[in-house]
Design an enzyme around this catalytic site. Sequence first.
Site, PDB file in Angstrom:
ATOM      1  N   ASP A  10      53.013  45.940  38.268  1.00 50.66           N
ATOM      2  CA  ASP A  10      53.211  44.924  38.777  1.00 50.66           C
ATOM      3  C   ASP A  10      54.248  44.087  38.527  1.00 50.66           C
ATOM      4  O   ASP A  10      54.762  43.759  37.709  1.00 50.66           O
ATOM      5  CB  ASP A  10      51.903  44.077  38.270  1.00 50.66           C
ATOM      6  N   ASP A  31      59.289  44.209  43.628  1.00 47.81           N
ATOM      7  CA  ASP A  31      59.804  42.919  43.831  1.00 47.81           C
ATOM      8  C   ASP A  31      60.512  42.037  44.467  1.00 47.81           C
ATOM      9  O   ASP A  31      61.358  41.002  43.207  1.00 47.81           O
ATOM     10  CB  ASP A  31      58.640  42.216  42.930  1.00 47.81           C
ATOM     11  N   GLU A  77      56.950  43.679  48.386  1.00 45.47           N
ATOM     12  CA  GLU A  77      56.986  42.319  48.640  1.00 45.47           C
ATOM     13  C   GLU A  77      58.103  41.326  49.759  1.00 45.47           C
ATOM     14  O   GLU A  77      59.131  42.165  49.571  1.00 45.47           O
ATOM     15  CB  GLU A  77      56.574  41.414  48.166  1.00 45.47           C
ATOM     16  N   ALA A  97      44.637  36.488  44.101  1.00 48.87           N
ATOM     17  CA  ALA A  97      43.596  36.497  44.423  1.00 48.87           C
ATOM     18  C   ALA A  97      42.338  36.090  44.280  1.00 48.87           C
ATOM     19  O   ALA A  97      41.692  36.029  44.143  1.00 48.87           O
ATOM     20  CB  ALA A  97      43.202  38.150  45.563  1.00 48.87           C
ATOM     21  N   ASN A 116      44.692  41.126  43.898  1.00 48.10           N
ATOM     22  CA  ASN A 116      44.753  41.663  42.654  1.00 48.10           C
ATOM     23  C   ASN A 116      44.240  40.578  41.987  1.00 48.10           C
ATOM     24  O   ASN A 116      44.109  39.827  42.263  1.00 48.10           O
ATOM     25  CB  ASN A 116      46.432  41.255  42.096  1.00 48.10           C
ATOM     26  N   ASP A 121      43.490  38.994  38.004  1.00 46.24           N
ATOM     27  CA  ASP A 121      44.522  39.105  36.539  1.00 46.24           C
ATOM     28  C   ASP A 121      43.561  37.302  36.029  1.00 46.24           C
ATOM     29  O   ASP A 121      42.830  37.180  35.127  1.00 46.24           O
ATOM     30  CB  ASP A 121      45.922  38.936  36.504  1.00 46.24           C
TER      31      ASP A 121
HETATM   32  O1  LIG Z   1      48.625  38.768  41.694  1.00 46.11           O
HETATM   33  C1  LIG Z   1      48.484  39.008  40.503  1.00 46.11           C
HETATM   34  C2  LIG Z   1      47.245  37.682  39.499  1.00 46.11           C
HETATM   35  O2  LIG Z   1      46.898  36.978  40.507  1.00 46.11           O
HETATM   36  P1  LIG Z   1      45.622  35.530  40.443  1.00 46.11           P
HETATM   37  O3  LIG Z   1      46.550  34.725  38.775  1.00 46.11           O
HETATM   38  O4  LIG Z   1      44.929  34.907  41.397  1.00 46.11           O
HETATM   39  O5  LIG Z   1      44.366  36.269  39.365  1.00 46.11           O
HETATM   40  N1  LIG Z   1      49.171  39.378  39.337  1.00 46.11           N
HETATM   41  O6  LIG Z   1      50.054  40.052  40.050  1.00 46.11           O
HETATM   42  C3  LIG Z   1      49.186  38.946  38.151  1.00 46.11           C
HETATM   43  C4  LIG Z   1      49.905  38.876  37.607  1.00 46.11           C
HETATM   44  C5  LIG Z   1      50.593  38.879  35.578  1.00 46.11           C
HETATM   45  O7  LIG Z   1      51.826  38.543  35.874  1.00 46.11           O
HETATM   46  P2  LIG Z   1      51.899  37.742  34.235  1.00 46.11           P
HETATM   47  O8  LIG Z   1      51.212  39.564  33.373  1.00 46.11           O
HETATM   48  O9  LIG Z   1      53.582  38.580  33.982  1.00 46.11           O
HETATM   49  O10 LIG Z   1      51.205  36.986  33.699  1.00 46.11           O
HETATM   50 ZN   LIG Z   2      51.450  38.964  42.199  1.00 50.15          ZN
END
Ligand SMILES: O=C(COP(=O)(O)O)N(O)CCCOP(=O)(O)O
Ligand SMILES: [Zn+2]
Length: 305
Positions: free
Chosen positions: A80, A102, A132, A210, A251, A253
């Site tokens: 990612d 990216d 992207e 998302a 996505n 997270d």
């Molecule tokens: O699109 C998303 C997450 O979207 P969200 O915040 O809406 O879940 N991501 O690509 C997650 C990016 C996470 O990066 P890191 O581990 O550096 O914090």
């Molecule tokens: Zn992202």
Amino acid sequence: MLVTGLEILKKARAEGYGVGAFNTNNMEFTQAILEAAEEMKSPVILALSEGAMKYGGRALTRMVVALAQEARVPVAVHLDHGSSYESVLKALREGFTSVMIDKSHEDFETNVRETKRVVEAAHAVGVTVEAELGRLAGIEEHVAVDEKDALLTNPEEARIFMERTGADYLAVAIGTSHGAYKGKGRPFIDHPRLERIAALVPAPLVLHGASAVPQALVERFRAAGGEIGEASGIHPEDIKKAIALGIAKINTDTDLRLAFTALVRETLGKNPKEFDPRKYLGPAREAVKEVVKSRMELFGSVGKA
Ligand SMILES: O=C(COP(=O)(O)O)N(O)CCCOP(=O)(O)O
Ligand SMILES: [Zn+2]
């Protein structure tokens, strides 16, 4: 079974459903995501950011790839937000089957050149590539409308970009942003713009930022002692509409992080004498699994394995 991102996403776009890309940084998240996918008979993408790679190292990447190989549903292991060619090569070496380069913060020609270079390397070893175009970063309220417009993905530019780079799927900027603060009230998704992009780009489209940031979860996090401001996420109906318009990879997270952390805080708060990690990481793992299952139901990927 371990498959490429394109094998999962091409079918999703063709059949009009979405597939979750869920970020993992440890064993519990990985187990939760894979158990949810197998119970829901859903394909799934395990996403590791560079931060995750740094945090977990080979212990994480080896575990994720090995568990993906043994899974009873199609699983892609995805880098990612890869920030450089070198970072992508490391993911390829670890056996990832999908990589994101990216370079959306660069000018168009630099993004094309750098993305094309990654596509050549990844395709040479049978791995598919997410690129992207457009700036995802939170667009502050004060930014003028035309400036905001310039930051979102331009449909005609997207067509040219995908033709020139050979990337397999495209992350688009249509109003979402990472994290728990996606905008006041009901955060904005530019569905008409997405429709124009999808008409010109047949490749699977990707939605970053998302997470739904559901108020019930925010309240539970607060009640357990967490501190969070006026958080808001993407409304489920807006996600369903985006999938119907061509989004195939979604996505998530932040929702997983909130669920996990709320349960750790809650379990420890209720059991101040507890110091066995399994007793508070276990319930947190279950909470992540429930969020993943609900996202798969929203995306329409249940039973699609
Ligand atoms: O699109 C998303 C997450 O979207 P969200 O915040 O809406 O879940 N991501 O690509 C997650 C990016 C996470 O990066 P890191 O581990 O550096 O914090
Ligand atoms: Zn992202």
